[in-house]
Design an enzyme around this catalytic site. Structure first.
Site, PDB file in Angstrom:
ATOM      1  N   CYS A 174       0.816  -1.222   0.000  1.00 13.58           N
ATOM      2  CA  CYS A 174       0.000   0.000   0.000  1.00 13.58           C
ATOM      3  C   CYS A 174       0.846   1.266   0.000  1.00 13.58           C
ATOM      4  O   CYS A 174       0.325   2.357  -0.244  1.00 13.58           O
ATOM      5  CB  CYS A 174      -0.939   0.021   1.201  1.00 13.58           C
ATOM      6  SG  CYS A 174      -2.278  -1.143   1.026  1.00 13.58           S
TER       7      CYS A 174
HETATM    8  N1  COA Z   1     -20.278  -8.800   7.759  1.00 15.96           N
HETATM    9  C1  COA Z   1     -20.819  -8.829   8.986  1.00 15.96           C
HETATM   10  N2  COA Z   1     -20.092  -9.031  10.107  1.00 15.96           N
HETATM   11  C2  COA Z   1     -18.765  -9.222   9.952  1.00 15.96           C
HETATM   12  C3  COA Z   1     -18.149  -9.210   8.700  1.00 15.96           C
HETATM   13  C4  COA Z   1     -18.967  -8.992   7.560  1.00 15.96           C
HETATM   14  N3  COA Z   1     -18.454  -8.936   6.326  1.00 15.96           N
HETATM   15  N4  COA Z   1     -16.825  -9.410   8.853  1.00 15.96           N
HETATM   16  C5  COA Z   1     -16.615  -9.555  10.186  1.00 15.96           C
HETATM   17  N5  COA Z   1     -17.790  -9.461  10.841  1.00 15.96           N
HETATM   18  C6  COA Z   1     -18.024  -9.568  12.279  1.00 15.96           C
HETATM   19  C7  COA Z   1     -17.032 -10.497  12.934  1.00 15.96           C
HETATM   20  O1  COA Z   1     -17.482 -11.828  12.854  1.00 15.96           O
HETATM   21  C8  COA Z   1     -17.016  -9.987  14.361  1.00 15.96           C
HETATM   22  O2  COA Z   1     -18.133 -10.497  15.070  1.00 15.96           O
HETATM   23  P1  COA Z   1     -17.993 -10.923  16.598  1.00 15.96           P
HETATM   24  O3  COA Z   1     -17.662  -9.643  17.322  1.00 15.96           O
HETATM   25  O4  COA Z   1     -19.354 -11.463  16.892  1.00 15.96           O
HETATM   26  O5  COA Z   1     -16.899 -11.927  16.641  1.00 15.96           O
HETATM   27  C9  COA Z   1     -17.238  -8.482  14.213  1.00 15.96           C
HETATM   28  O6  COA Z   1     -17.819  -8.300  12.911  1.00 15.96           O
HETATM   29  C10 COA Z   1     -15.975  -7.689  14.278  1.00 15.96           C
HETATM   30  O7  COA Z   1     -15.002  -8.272  13.390  1.00 15.96           O
HETATM   31  P2  COA Z   1     -13.580  -7.704  13.202  1.00 15.96           P
HETATM   32  O8  COA Z   1     -12.855  -8.429  12.108  1.00 15.96           O
HETATM   33  O9  COA Z   1     -12.892  -7.639  14.524  1.00 15.96           O
HETATM   34  O10 COA Z   1     -13.971  -6.260  12.650  1.00 15.96           O
HETATM   35  P3  COA Z   1     -13.268  -4.883  12.825  1.00 15.96           P
HETATM   36  O11 COA Z   1     -14.158  -3.979  13.563  1.00 15.96           O
HETATM   37  O12 COA Z   1     -11.844  -5.007  13.278  1.00 15.96           O
HETATM   38  O13 COA Z   1     -13.228  -4.349  11.321  1.00 15.96           O
HETATM   39  C11 COA Z   1     -11.666  -4.244   9.492  1.00 15.96           C
HETATM   40  C12 COA Z   1     -12.589  -5.121  10.310  1.00 15.96           C
HETATM   41  C13 COA Z   1     -10.888  -5.095   8.510  1.00 15.96           C
HETATM   42  C14 COA Z   1     -12.518  -3.249   8.679  1.00 15.96           C
HETATM   43  C15 COA Z   1     -10.739  -3.455  10.444  1.00 15.96           C
HETATM   44  O14 COA Z   1     -10.082  -4.321  11.317  1.00 15.96           O
HETATM   45  C16 COA Z   1      -9.692  -2.669   9.717  1.00 15.96           C
HETATM   46  O15 COA Z   1      -9.966  -1.781   8.948  1.00 15.96           O
HETATM   47  N6  COA Z   1      -8.405  -2.943   9.954  1.00 15.96           N
HETATM   48  C17 COA Z   1      -7.343  -2.305   9.253  1.00 15.96           C
HETATM   49  C18 COA Z   1      -7.384  -2.825   7.891  1.00 15.96           C
HETATM   50  C19 COA Z   1      -6.359  -2.250   7.012  1.00 15.96           C
HETATM   51  O16 COA Z   1      -6.227  -1.078   6.886  1.00 15.96           O
HETATM   52  N7  COA Z   1      -5.607  -3.077   6.343  1.00 15.96           N
HETATM   53  C20 COA Z   1      -4.659  -2.623   5.466  1.00 15.96           C
HETATM   54  C21 COA Z   1      -4.923  -3.240   4.179  1.00 15.96           C
HETATM   55  S1  COA Z   1      -3.883  -2.492   3.062  1.00 15.96           S
END
Ligand code: COA
Length: 390
Positions: A174
């Site tokens: 990225c």
């Molecule tokens: N739809 C519905 N629910 C979902 C889901 C989806 N597509 N994906 C995950 N969930 C649920 C999970 O099961 C979890 O449920 P639980 O609390 O009952 O276990 C809950 O949502 C939270 O999941 P989590 O993965 O911890 O979500 P989050 O709040 O951390 O958000 C990201 C996920 C990826 C958006 C976030 O972590 C993020 O942006 N991280 C940085 C990513 C990034 O910038 N990466 C760089 C790439 S270049």
């Protein structure tokens, strides 16, 4: 350094001018026509989940297979700020039987996809700068994946544009575009080039696992170009590059194991780890403080007050990360004017994200306004480019 700043005949005005000062002369953007809304994406994903669970009902009941959980548009928008993403191949991605982009393999006598879209973005940047491709010295193709091992994508782009010079590819995930900008700026500072194109064609749909609920909503496709030039030949309206800084810290929390050595391990073909995988929570927690501190430290080194930065063009991965980073840097919650987002329509476009934000949200700034282009991502990697409008 002073020795490098000898005088040079300015190509456009005929005046003598200092050399060795890098600026951004112009940017370009290619946006694919097709776009997928969260609603379309989730409908197709949930159809896939239903079919999988029905086909595996007995094994799921016996506890041998884990049932898949559905995705939700509310979660996606709340967790990421993403509402839609542009893609190069919409139908197969939305087909629950395929769920991956598909395209015809191109022959060696045709332009590759990355070169094709990179050239469109590059041509726009050249046009906006009033620059003839013949005056460009180098092309860097800076992106998180390359379509092939060799010849370099950059050399194909160079040839398509008719540039007499050199080109090479660089991948810092990225952060590729900001690493490319610093590399280009260093060529200018060192006197080895006067005009360098940094092209970032990001066909991220090809490395996204569209069947993975945790990440299927993240990425979109796009191409950007940044023309980095010596102030001596730049168009009158340009962005002075005040300083660049790069940082990398190894982490497995964002990883893609696809590579040429996997070919020798057939049983691994198609495994999910050959696509993008991440520990999203850890990335969030570890990268936010690292990047905010880096911006604050670099501001101090450049004698700038970070709270007075007029605009932050941050990497577009997640709205929450940007909110936190901007708050730490500016000392207050940033509004859309201070930290614009393109996540809603583009999603995460890897290295191109901060450049799209800059491209779309910089014309309105005035002379002497100072801002920051900043990227962060896999590696970990992070890059800052402080700029001031002339
Ligand atoms: N739809 C519905 N629910 C979902 C889901 C989806 N597509 N994906 C995950 N969930 C649920 C999970 O099961 C979890 O449920 P639980 O609390 O009952 O276990 C809950 O949502 C939270 O999941 P989590 O993965 O911890 O979500 P989050 O709040 O951390 O958000 C990201 C996920 C990826 C958006 C976030 O972590 C993020 O942006 N991280 C940085 C990513 C990034 O910038 N990466 C760089 C790439 S270049």
């Amino acid at each position: 350094m002073r020795a490098m700043q000898d005088t040079l005949q300015d190509k456009s005005t005929g005046h003598d001018a200092l050399t060795g000062r890098p600026v951004i002369s112009a940017t370009g953007l290619f946006t694919p026509e097709e776009s997928i809304s969260n609603e379309e994406l989730v409908a197709s994903f949930n159809e896939y989940v239903e079919r999988f669970n029905a086909a595996n009902a007995d094994a799921i009941t016996a506890g041998d297979v884990e049932a898949l959980a559905p995705s939700s548009t509310e979660f996606i928008e709340k967790a990421s700020g993403i509402k839609a993403r542009h893609v190069m191949s919409k139908d197969p991605i939305l087909n629950p039987d395929i769920m991956t982009p598909r395209w015809e393999e191109r022959g060696n006598d045709e332009h590759s996809m990355m070169a094709e879209i990179g050239v469109i973005a590059a041509r726009q940047a050249l046009e906006r700068a009033g620059r003839d491709a013949g005056d460009v010295d180098a092309v860097l193709c800076a992106a998180s994946n390359m379509e092939r091992a060799y010849p370099a994508m950059a050399i194909e782009i160079q040839q398509a544009l008719g540039i007499d010079g050199f080109g090479f590819d660089m991948n810092v995930a990225c952060s590729s575009a900001t690493f490319g900008i610093q590399t280009a700026a260093d060529y200018i500072r060192g006197g080895n080039a006067k005009s360098v194109l940094v092209v970032s064609p990001e066909i991220t749909s090809g490395h996204l696992n569209w069947r993975d609920r945790d990440s299927h909503f993240i990425f979109g496709d796009v191409a950007t170009a940044v023309l980095v030039e010596d102030a001596a030949i730049a168009p009158e309206a340009h962005w002075e590059i005040l300083g660049t800084k790069l940082k990398t810290v190894f982490s497995n929390n964002i990883r893609n194991n696809f590579g040429f050595l996997n070919r020798a391990v057939p049983e691994n073909a198609g495994n999910a780890d050959k696509l993008f995988v991440q520990e999203g929570r850890k990335v969030f927690k570890e990268v936010v403080p690292m990047v905010a501190q880096m911006i604050i430290d670099e501001s101090a080194r450049l004698g700038l007050d970070p709270t007075l930065l007029r605009r932050l063009w941050l990497h577009q991965a997640n709205a929450g990360m940007n909110r936190l980073i901007a708050q730490r840097v500016l000392g207050h919650e940033a509004n859309d004017d201070e930290s614009p987002t393109v996540l809603d329509t583009y999603g995460n476009t890897s290295s191109a994200g901060s450049i799209i934000a800059f491209h779309k949200h910089s014309d309105d700034l005035g002379a002497n306004d100072t801002g920051l282009i900043c990227s962060f991502g896999a590696g970990y990697s992070a890059g800052t480019v402080f700029v001031r409008k002339t």
